[in-house]
Design an enzyme around this catalytic site. Structure first.
Site, PDB file in Angstrom:
ATOM      1  CE  LYS A 168      -4.047  -1.737   0.364  1.00  0.00           C
ATOM      2  NZ  LYS A 168      -5.186  -2.017  -0.544  1.00  0.00           N
ATOM      3  CG  ASP A 196      -4.346  -0.709  -3.843  1.00  0.00           C
ATOM      4  OD1 ASP A 196      -5.028  -0.097  -4.180  1.00  0.00           O
ATOM      5  OD2 ASP A 196      -5.164  -1.536  -2.711  1.00  0.00           O
ATOM      6  CD  GLU A 222      -5.132  -2.431  -6.322  1.00  0.00           C
ATOM      7  OE1 GLU A 222      -6.225  -2.957  -5.756  1.00  0.00           O
ATOM      8  OE2 GLU A 222      -3.852  -3.359  -6.279  1.00  0.00           O
ATOM      9  CD  GLU A 248      -9.955  -1.584  -4.642  1.00  0.00           C
ATOM     10  OE1 GLU A 248     -10.884  -1.870  -3.452  1.00  0.00           O
ATOM     11  OE2 GLU A 248      -8.599  -2.015  -4.783  1.00  0.00           O
ATOM     12  CG  ASP A 271     -15.188  -7.033  -5.594  1.00  0.00           C
ATOM     13  OD1 ASP A 271     -15.936  -7.935  -5.787  1.00  0.00           O
ATOM     14  OD2 ASP A 271     -14.869  -6.784  -4.301  1.00  0.00           O
ATOM     15  CG  HIS A 298     -10.976  -5.882  -4.615  1.00  0.00           C
ATOM     16  ND1 HIS A 298     -12.230  -5.633  -3.492  1.00  0.00           N
ATOM     17  CD2 HIS A 298      -9.858  -5.725  -3.973  1.00  0.00           C
ATOM     18  CE1 HIS A 298     -11.628  -5.148  -2.750  1.00  0.00           C
ATOM     19  NE2 HIS A 298     -10.557  -5.041  -3.055  1.00  0.00           N
TER      20      HIS A 298
END
Length: 361
Positions: A168, A196, A222, A248, A271, A298
């Protein structure tokens, strides 16, 4: 033909298995919305969707008040017809998260019934393209973790035989770059590192951040921008060599079509809960295939393992377990790959007693 004779929806709360933080939020709990159907020939199916802490009761109310009554008497094998009927009945609230999550709980229950009725696992009935899918790990890359903890997590995933791990980002640009560089130095050049940003950046900042992160050769970038900023993602794709991953936070096939048509995404992360079920998930995956774009879904690994194995253009499965408290087995992993379940249905063996213990509505 069999007909649906009984249908029920309920809500189960699951505590997170580990502390999960990103640039904009924390994972509070998994509100898991279940739908169970029974048919007049003795068949059954169980489906589910989820939120990460808010909105579960709204999804449950939509199901109970409006959608489930329409299911009684319907042919459970006509999944496309049922999905269309429910979508049309909620026209005033589409396209959006609450409706999509409700549709997904029903649609996955119908697919579970359909696969059980046919005696086939989901991955086979939905396409049967492959019997395993590579894994990458998310649990060792949360934003609150120190650089040393990120390194430990990535090296543990590498030692387990997995091909990648997600980090992240969302600290300062320099900190993000330094943390990524340290992990890259620790794992070497042959281990994929996904990044992400959880929709936290502007287009201009995403371009700047990508420039700082490129030397570490990220596998993808992401959700750098809000999901509705197609133009911003398009500009980022044009400015950076890092593949951009989105999906997602998209809730309709048409939204994915726009991204793909404008070449604003290099990886699709659809997702199954947020798109409205298996029926539209497969449409997105096949649409992405026509653009030569891979699908790396996701979350929901227990369900997405089957869908990844159903389609030819799947690339990675995200390892982020959350159902262990209410299931009797975990996905099978061999040499860094998740194997397609062999049992008829969705491939998830629910622990009914554990579910009942956690039922809140």
């Amino acid at each position: 033909m069999p007909a649906i004779s009984h249908v029920e929806a309920y809500l189960v709360d699951l505590e997170v298995e580990t502390v999960r933080t990103d640039a904009v939020q924390s994972f509070l709990k998994q509100e898991t919305v279940f739908v169970e159907i029974e048919t007049d020939d003795g068949g059954s199916g169980t489906g589910y969707s989820y939120t990460i802490g808010t909105g579960g009761t709204a999804v449950l109310a939509l199901l109970r008040d409006y959608l489930l009554p329409r299911l009684v008497g319907a042919d459970p094998g006509r999944v496309e017809a049922v999905w269309r009927d429910l979508f049309a009945a909620t026209r005033a609230t589409t396209v959006g998260a609450i409706t999509s999550l409700a549709l997904a709980a029903v649609d996955t229950a119908l697919w579970d019934w359909r696969c059980r009725d046919a005696g086939r696992p989901l991955w086979m009935l939905a396409g049967g393209a492959k019997d395993r899918i590579p894994l990458y790990d998310t649990e060792g890359g949360w934003l609150h973790l120190s650089t040393e903890e990120l390194i430990t997590g990535a090296k543990a995933s590498q030692a387990a035989g997995w091909r990648g791990a997600k980090l992240k980002i969302g600290r300062s640009p320099v900190q993000d770059a330094e943390r990524l560089a340290a992990v890259r130095a620790a794992v070497g050049p042959h281990f994929d590192l996904m990044l992400d940003a959880n929709q936290s950046l502007t287009a201009a900042e995403a371009v700047r951040r990508a420039r700082l992160l490129e030397p570490a050769d990220p596998y993808w970038f992401e959700e750098p921008l809000p999901g509705d900023d197609v133009a911003g993602h398009e500009a980022l794709v044009a400015a950076s060599s890092i593949p951009v991953a989105v999906g997602e936070s998209l809730y309709s096939v048409a939204q994915f079509r726009e991204y793909l048509h404008r070449r604003a995404a290099g990886i699709v992360q659809v997702d199954v809960a947020r798109i409205g079920g298996i029926t539209p998930w497969l449409k997105v995956a096949h649409l992405a295939e026509t653009y030569n774009v891979p699908v790396c879904p996701h979350f929901l690994m227990e369900l997405h393992v089957s869908l990844c194995c159903a389609v030819p253009n799947s690339g990675y499965l995200e390892h982020i377990p959350q159902l262990r408290a209410i299931t009797r087995h975990e996905i099978e992993i061999v040499d860094g790959h998740a194997l397609a379940p062999s049992t008829p249905g969705l491939g998830i063996e629910w622990d009914r007693d554990a579910i009942d213990d956690r039922r809140v509505r």
